[in-house]
Enzyme design. Sequence first.
Site, PDB file in Angstrom:
ATOM      1  N   LYS A  55       8.861   0.870   5.921  1.00  0.00           N
ATOM      2  CA  LYS A  55       8.304  -0.076   4.946  1.00  0.00           C
ATOM      3  C   LYS A  55       9.301  -1.153   4.537  1.00  0.00           C
ATOM      4  O   LYS A  55       8.926  -2.318   4.360  1.00  0.00           O
ATOM      5  CB  LYS A  55       7.790   0.678   3.720  1.00  0.00           C
ATOM      6  CG  LYS A  55       6.607   1.594   4.022  1.00  0.00           C
ATOM      7  CD  LYS A  55       6.126   2.311   2.771  1.00  0.00           C
ATOM      8  CE  LYS A  55       4.993   3.273   3.080  1.00  0.00           C
ATOM      9  NZ  LYS A  55       4.495   3.949   1.857  1.00  0.00           N
ATOM     10  N   ALA A  73      13.589   7.421  -6.755  1.00  0.00           N
ATOM     11  CA  ALA A  73      13.847   5.979  -6.703  1.00  0.00           C
ATOM     12  C   ALA A  73      13.821   5.462  -5.271  1.00  0.00           C
ATOM     13  O   ALA A  73      14.484   4.491  -4.937  1.00  0.00           O
ATOM     14  CB  ALA A  73      15.196   5.660  -7.351  1.00  0.00           C
ATOM     15  N   ARG A 123      18.358  11.662  -9.026  1.00  0.00           N
ATOM     16  CA  ARG A 123      19.614  12.389  -8.847  1.00  0.00           C
ATOM     17  C   ARG A 123      20.812  11.457  -9.023  1.00  0.00           C
ATOM     18  O   ARG A 123      21.830  11.839  -9.557  1.00  0.00           O
ATOM     19  CB  ARG A 123      19.655  13.055  -7.475  1.00  0.00           C
ATOM     20  CG  ARG A 123      18.722  14.252  -7.368  1.00  0.00           C
ATOM     21  CD  ARG A 123      19.024  15.081  -6.122  1.00  0.00           C
ATOM     22  NE  ARG A 123      18.266  16.325  -6.146  1.00  0.00           N
ATOM     23  CZ  ARG A 123      17.041  16.460  -5.662  1.00  0.00           C
ATOM     24  NH1 ARG A 123      16.438  15.421  -5.114  1.00  0.00           N
ATOM     25  NH2 ARG A 123      16.414  17.621  -5.725  1.00  0.00           N
ATOM     26  N   ALA A 144      22.492   5.301 -10.200  1.00  0.00           N
ATOM     27  CA  ALA A 144      22.698   3.965  -9.623  1.00  0.00           C
ATOM     28  C   ALA A 144      21.469   3.518  -8.830  1.00  0.00           C
ATOM     29  O   ALA A 144      21.107   2.330  -8.843  1.00  0.00           O
ATOM     30  CB  ALA A 144      23.941   3.960  -8.737  1.00  0.00           C
TER      31      ALA A 144
END
Length: 281
Positions: free
Chosen positions: A72, A133, A157, A160
Amino acid sequence: MADAVVPVGDRLAVLGSPIAHSKSPALHAAAYAALGLDWSYERHEVDADGLEAFLGGSGGAWRGFSLTMPLKARALSRADELDMIAEQTGAVNTLVFGADGRSTGFNTDVAGLVAAIAEAGVHSARHVVILGAGATASSAIVAAADLGAEHVHLAVRNPARGHELDGLSASLGLTHAVSTFDELDDVAGELVISTLPGGTVLETGIPLALQRDALLFDVAYDPWPSALAMSWLKRGGRVASGTGMLLHQALVQVRIFVSGDPLVPLPDEAAVLAAMRAAIS
């Protein structure tokens, strides 16, 4: 936003890796049969490093492609034009080709998420918790905005990674918080969207209040129930599987492959959707 494209050709496929488990061929075959279209829809094992070569050697016979993981993000740079949602999310799950051979990239995951969550009974949510994320998290943030959210909280986890999506939330007018999974004690919301792989077992538990009060929409669907969904159900919570998202995002893909426009309904769309649903039930 990309101009409308007029698709040509009658050959379609889903690309990704692994791809053998994909339900997309069954969904699309049912749709085109219901529409009376004699189109083919195949599946091809293509990893991220092989996408450019596959597309470069595909010639002019293809009408378009559905794209799943891990393609993607890579397909974003391969499309000649992008629709607004693909630009926002940085993810393309649909490529369609016009008569001039140029490709347009779309993201139908957002529309699929919103429709599936509404089908599960949640039509609006002010506070949304997103688990993970990865590539689907950006689509989940845009879907949250479409549901009227004011705030999203990403549990990850690696914080950032979550903060990489700060800008997307801000562009949509959402406040944005990030925490690790073991920092969710005081987090509340009406909706939790898990973008984690189906076999993920969290080292720490989701707060009991969140499991009781919020719908868990888990993008995973095979195997089902996922480990997270089983935990939610044991505590009396409400869950919905990613099958609904798969179905509704595929319906929008069919619109694109037929007309080039994700917003133009198909002829007798309710019957087409019913045929697609039956094909994977």
